[in-house]
Design an enzyme around this catalytic site. Structure first.
Site, PDB file in Angstrom:
ATOM      1  N   LYS A  45     -12.473   4.658  -4.739  1.00 20.95           N
ATOM      2  CA  LYS A  45     -12.345   3.978  -3.456  1.00 20.95           C
ATOM      3  C   LYS A  45     -13.670   3.539  -2.846  1.00 20.95           C
ATOM      4  O   LYS A  45     -14.680   4.212  -2.954  1.00 20.95           O
ATOM      5  CB  LYS A  45     -11.652   4.908  -2.430  1.00 20.95           C
ATOM      6  N   HIS A  63       0.555 -17.675  10.560  1.00 15.05           N
ATOM      7  CA  HIS A  63       1.541 -16.611  10.256  1.00 15.05           C
ATOM      8  C   HIS A  63       1.093 -15.771   9.051  1.00 15.05           C
ATOM      9  O   HIS A  63       1.926 -15.204   8.360  1.00 15.05           O
ATOM     10  CB  HIS A  63       2.931 -17.189   9.976  1.00 15.05           C
ATOM     11  N   SER A  96     -14.176   7.826  -0.744  1.00 15.19           N
ATOM     12  CA  SER A  96     -13.090   8.753  -0.416  1.00 15.19           C
ATOM     13  C   SER A  96     -13.462  10.123  -0.944  1.00 15.19           C
ATOM     14  O   SER A  96     -14.176  10.245  -1.939  1.00 15.19           O
ATOM     15  CB  SER A  96     -11.806   8.261  -1.081  1.00 15.19           C
ATOM     16  N   GLU A 132     -13.146  -0.736  10.267  1.00 16.93           N
ATOM     17  CA  GLU A 132     -11.963  -0.070  10.824  1.00 16.93           C
ATOM     18  C   GLU A 132     -12.289   0.643  12.131  1.00 16.93           C
ATOM     19  O   GLU A 132     -11.511   0.624  13.076  1.00 16.93           O
ATOM     20  CB  GLU A 132     -11.417   0.949   9.822  1.00 16.93           C
TER      21      GLU A 132
END
Ligand code: ARG
Length: 469
Positions: free
Chosen positions: A282, A155, A276, A289
């Site tokens: 970043k 979980h 970024s 992704e």
């Protein structure tokens, strides 16, 4: 004039022609088409259906065309619809009447099914090769992290201690199953439909076994209607590819989480991350992704092929031309994803300290505490309740179980003794789980050995296969 021009009094409308042409995406099967035609012509000659001279001219013509295609000298034309008619037209333009004899006892319906099977057999094998490299990369990393403690989750809540090796070896199992699934898919793809012709075979006494053997198939399809209308092998491959993407996307999702500041379990190499355009601080896990994102198109392709085939009457229908863009896209996508995933994963740094400190909070050793009591004779359910009370006490006071002195523990159960602390130690917790499939470093080391053998055996099978063909 079209190859099929005889019956028609008008040339096709330009838009109709462009609409139905598949050369844009089926030209990648040029080699398979040429090999199929060469085997067919040779068989026709051996069976006395065409002359040996015609067959020799066809073989030489096809060889020249192949060389010219590979040298980039040929521009395929949408006017010739697909790769099959493009090559046949080129051949006839070069060798005349002999070229016109090639299509005796054949149809584009068995030809396209043949070419696609030949092409996908190689594609399946390439994906299998990529999977083996991925499994190896996992085995290498796992070997370095047999006792790197990390929290195991259910979980997405911290559950029990495990090791990084144990965790990633779960993925090695998934990719091994993917390899096996492809092997199974290959066995059904590996059957020659050539000789099914349009749908009902032919009146010529062709030898289907001969062409199948020449092209490296291990069997021939048993019903000519099925031979030209079956695309199960495409759907199976699309489905195997979808399952691979499902596995990759789970792995990528975890890597994305682990690379977040909140987890900090791993750091992706700079060359496998992106920055970024506005936020200077970043470092984004774009590659992971994007692999996760591309899972969508691979699933979509599977649904497309399934839907194209749904309710199609037998035998061949032009709808089936839609199979190729889907399966080629899935193949290209998975092949690319696997090829970037491996170096991204291999260069990823593992932050052992962060993993250990995450495993040290969250009462991952609570089950071990209950097991300790149970092994001292307390019924497990009671041991569970006692440990629950200890956890609550610790939560209220900001403590870990092992922070309590033995006298404090004895207040919960008189079975506690000094040996409990060793029992609560995380590495001990992991080592004690010495059950097949468990995280004990010795067990995981054995598992790595088993999969190393699997990879080695699969590689030598591949090598033998290559040597034979
Ligand atoms: N380009 C077609 C395909 O990909 C080849 C088969 C065409 N057969 C036919 N009878 N129109 O399916």
């Amino acid at each position: 004039m079209k190859l099929w021009g005889g019956r028609f009094s008008a040339e096709p409308d330009k838009s109709a022609n462009d609409f139905q042409s598949s050369i844009r995406f089926d030209s990648r099967m040029y080699l398979e088409d040429i090999e199929g035609s060469a085997a067919h012509a040779e068989m026709l000659a051996k069976k006395g259906i065409i002359s040996a001279e015609d067959a020799a001219r066809i073989a030489a013509g096809l060889k020249d065309i192949l060389a010219d295609i590979e040298a980039g000298k040929i521009a395929f034309s949408a006017d010739n619809e697909d790769i099959h008619m493009n090559i046949e037209t080129l051949l006839t333009a070069r060798i005349g009447d002999s070229g016109k004899r090639l299509h005796t006892a054949r149809s584009r319906n068995d030809q396209v099914a043949l070419d696609l099977r030949l092409y996908l057999k190689k594609a399946i094998s390439r994906i299998q090769g990529r999977l083996l490299s991925l499994i190896e990369a996992i085995l290498d990393k796992a070997s370095e992290h047999l006792d790197t403690i990390m929290p195991g989750y259910t979980h997405l809540q911290r559950a029990q201690p495990t090791t990084f090796a144990h965790h990633i070896m779960a993925y090695a199992e998934m990719f091994k199953r993917d390899h096996e699934r492809l092997e199974d898919c290959l066995s059904r793809t590996d059957s020659s439909p050539l000789g099914s012709c349009a749908m009902a075979t032919t009146t010529y006494s062709i030898d289907r076994e001969m062409t199948a053997a020449a092209l490296g198939f291990s069997s021939i399809t048993q019903n000519s209607i099925d031979g030209v209308s079956d695309r199960d092998f495409v759907i199976e491959f699309a489905s195997c590819l979808s399952i691979i993407m499902m596995h990759l996307s789970r792995f990528c999702e975890e890597i994305i989480l682990w690379a977040s500041h909140e987890f900090g379990f791993v750091a992706l190499d700079d060359s496998w991350s992106t920055g970024s355009s506005i936020m200077p601080q970043k470092k984004n896990p774009d590659i992971a992704e994007l692999i996760r994102g591309k899972t969508g198109r691979v699933y979509g392709n599977l649904m497309s092929i399934l839907t194209v085939m749904k309710a199609l009457p037998l035998a061949y229908n032009k709808d089936m031309q839609e199979d190729k863009e889907c399966i080629f896209d899935s193949y290209d996508t998975v092949e690319q994803c696997l090829s970037v995933f491996v170096p991204m994963f291999s260069t990823m740094k593992i932050n052992k300290d962060r993993m250990l400190s995450a495993a040290s909070g969250g009462f991952l050793n609570a089950t071990d505490c209950a097991d300790y009591l149970a092994k001292k004779g307390v019924p497990f359910r009671d041991a569970y309740t006692i440990t629950g009370k200890i956890v609550r006490h610790c939560l209220e006071n900001g403590l870990k179980i092992e922070d309590l002195a033995v006298d404090q523990l004895k207040a919960f159960s008189d079975r506690f003794d000094d040996d409990v602390y060793e029992y609560l130690d995380l590495l001990h917790c992991v080592k004690e789980r010495n059950v097949p499939g468990g995280p004990a470093p010795d067990r995981v080391a054995c598992h790595i050995e088993i999969l190393r053998r699997f990879v080695e055996d699969s590689k030598s099978d591949r090598k033998n296969q290559q040597d034979r063909s």
